[in-house]
Motif scaffolding. Structure first.
Motif, short mmCIF file in Angstrom:
data_model
loop_
_atom_site.label_atom_id
_atom_site.label_comp_id
_atom_site.label_asym_id
_atom_site.label_seq_id
_atom_site.Cartn_x
_atom_site.Cartn_y
_atom_site.Cartn_z
N ALA A 165 -56.34 -13.23 20.22
CA ALA A 165 -56.83 -12.61 21.41
C ALA A 165 -55.30 -12.90 21.90
N VAL A 166 -54.74 -13.05 22.31
CA VAL A 166 -53.40 -12.55 23.02
C VAL A 166 -52.10 -12.12 22.09
N THR A 167 -52.42 -11.93 21.15
CA THR A 167 -51.67 -11.47 19.91
C THR A 167 -51.61 -10.40 18.78
N ILE A 168 -53.32 -9.78 19.39
CA ILE A 168 -53.40 -8.68 18.42
C ILE A 168 -53.48 -7.92 19.94
N ARG A 169 -53.08 -6.29 19.91
CA ARG A 169 -53.26 -5.23 20.74
C ARG A 169 -54.21 -3.84 20.50
N GLY A 170 -53.68 -3.73 18.92
CA GLY A 170 -54.78 -2.75 19.05
C GLY A 170 -55.62 -2.73 18.92
N PHE A 171 -56.79 -1.19 18.92
CA PHE A 171 -58.31 -2.16 18.93
C PHE A 171 -58.88 -1.78 16.93
N LEU A 172 -57.92 -1.20 16.25
CA LEU A 172 -58.58 -1.90 15.45
C LEU A 172 -57.90 -2.88 14.55
N ALA A 173 -57.04 -3.60 14.98
CA ALA A 173 -56.92 -4.57 14.35
C ALA A 173 -57.60 -5.62 15.31
N SER A 174 -58.46 -6.04 16.45
CA SER A 174 -59.04 -6.68 16.90
C SER A 174 -60.12 -6.42 16.53
N LEU A 175 -60.93 -4.97 16.29
CA LEU A 175 -61.88 -5.11 15.80
C LEU A 175 -61.67 -5.91 13.88
N GLY A 176 -61.14 -6.04 13.66
CA GLY A 176 -60.68 -6.37 12.10
C GLY A 176 -60.56 -7.76 12.36
N ALA A 177 -60.12 -8.67 13.27
CA ALA A 177 -60.04 -9.50 13.77
C ALA A 177 -61.85 -10.39 13.93
N SER A 178 -62.27 -8.77 15.04
CA SER A 178 -63.59 -9.84 15.52
C SER A 178 -64.41 -9.89 13.89
N LEU A 179 -64.76 -9.27 12.97
CA LEU A 179 -65.06 -9.07 11.58
C LEU A 179 -64.82 -10.59 10.35
#
Length: 277
Positions: A165-179
């Motif tokens: 949550a406080v490390t990943i910035r990019g939208f696609l990276a956050s999307l991958g993290a949410s998956l």
């Protein structure tokens, strides 16, 4: 006698729908937390609260959508409304504790470990509190090894989510993290459900009367699902939330506002004075 437990009464419909809701809550929460990092202190708490509520609602919604598919052949399953609502409050509150810890104190080793443990134990507590809301003609038992494994998965998932949550910035990276978060949360849920056993009381050939689980769960799901949709609208209309722009900090422990302050009025005034000299 032992009851015949089926956690997939409607096939793949409930686990897939539950997983998607966990992913939605995780994705919205991650973007809101990222949005809080470069913002002014007066807005920071609001973004963190919205992120915590999104993740908490996503986890809670995932649990009870999955529970719609839970069925015991020998008895009807009902849910106590007050305990079910309490489990939602617990989910949002404990996620909020972890989110605010890392939002204000960063992701140093000790901080992340404490926040992840608190949040993970809270998520596991939400799961088993939701299970305690069940009302059926029998007793619910748990395999200790399965319960312990589900708690470990919850702590690991919470720690990874808070770090990202406080490390990943990019939208696609956050999307991958949410998956990945959705897989972890679903894995925790079904690991806990695999540890469940039901000892049904003597029914003497009858059935235990009561409302179906969907008569309570479906109406109660409307509120959290509606909240997630509204949070989604907020995300869609804020470019910083979608794109992750505006955060110039190179490290998660250093707020972006610190680097931005170099360009404030005092900095510009000193540069002007230097040119005049």
């Amino acid at each position: 006698m032992d009851g015949t437990v089926d956690g997939f009464r409607y096939g793949a419909v409930t686990p897939v729908a539950a997983y998607l809701m966990a992913c939605l809550g995780g994705a919205l929460g991650l973007r809101c937390i990222v949005r809080s990092l470069p913002d002014a202190p007066s807005w920071k708490a609001g973004w963190l609260a919205l992120g915590a509520a999104s993740i908490g609602c996503g986890i809670w919604t995932m649990h009870f959508i999955a529970m719609i598919g839970f069925h015991v052949e020998e008895t009807r399953v009902r849910y106590d409304a007050a305990t079910t609502v309490l489990s939602l409050v617990v989910a949002v509150a404990v996620v909020g504790v972890g989110v605010f810890i890392v939002g204000y104190r960063g992701t140093s080793g000790v901080t992340l470990a404490v926040a992840g443990a608190v949040t993970g134990l809270g998520v596991a507590g939400m799961h088993y509190l939701g299970m305690a809301a069940m009302r059926l003609n029998g007793d619910v038992g748990y395999d200790p090894a399965g319960v312990a494994l589900s708690v470990l998965i919850a702590v690991g998932a919470a720690t990874a989510a808070l770090w990202s949550a406080v490390t990943i910035r990019g939208f696609l990276a956050s999307l991958g993290a949410s998956l990945v978060m959705g897989v972890a949360v679903s894995g925790m849920h079904y690991t806990g459900m695999a540890a469940v056993s039901i000892h049904v009381h003597d029914t003497t050939g009858g059935t235990w009367a009561g409302e179906s689980p969907t008569s309570l769960l479906l109406p109660m799901l409307v509120g959290p699902v509606g909240f997630l949709l509204l949070a989604g609208v907020v995300v869609m209309f804020d470019p910083l939330l979608v794109l992750g722009e505006g955060s110039s900090a190179s490290r998660p422990d250093v707020p972006a506002a610190n680097s931005a302050s170099r360009h404030g009025p005092s900095w510009r005034a000193s540069r002007t004075a230097a040119r005049e000299r």
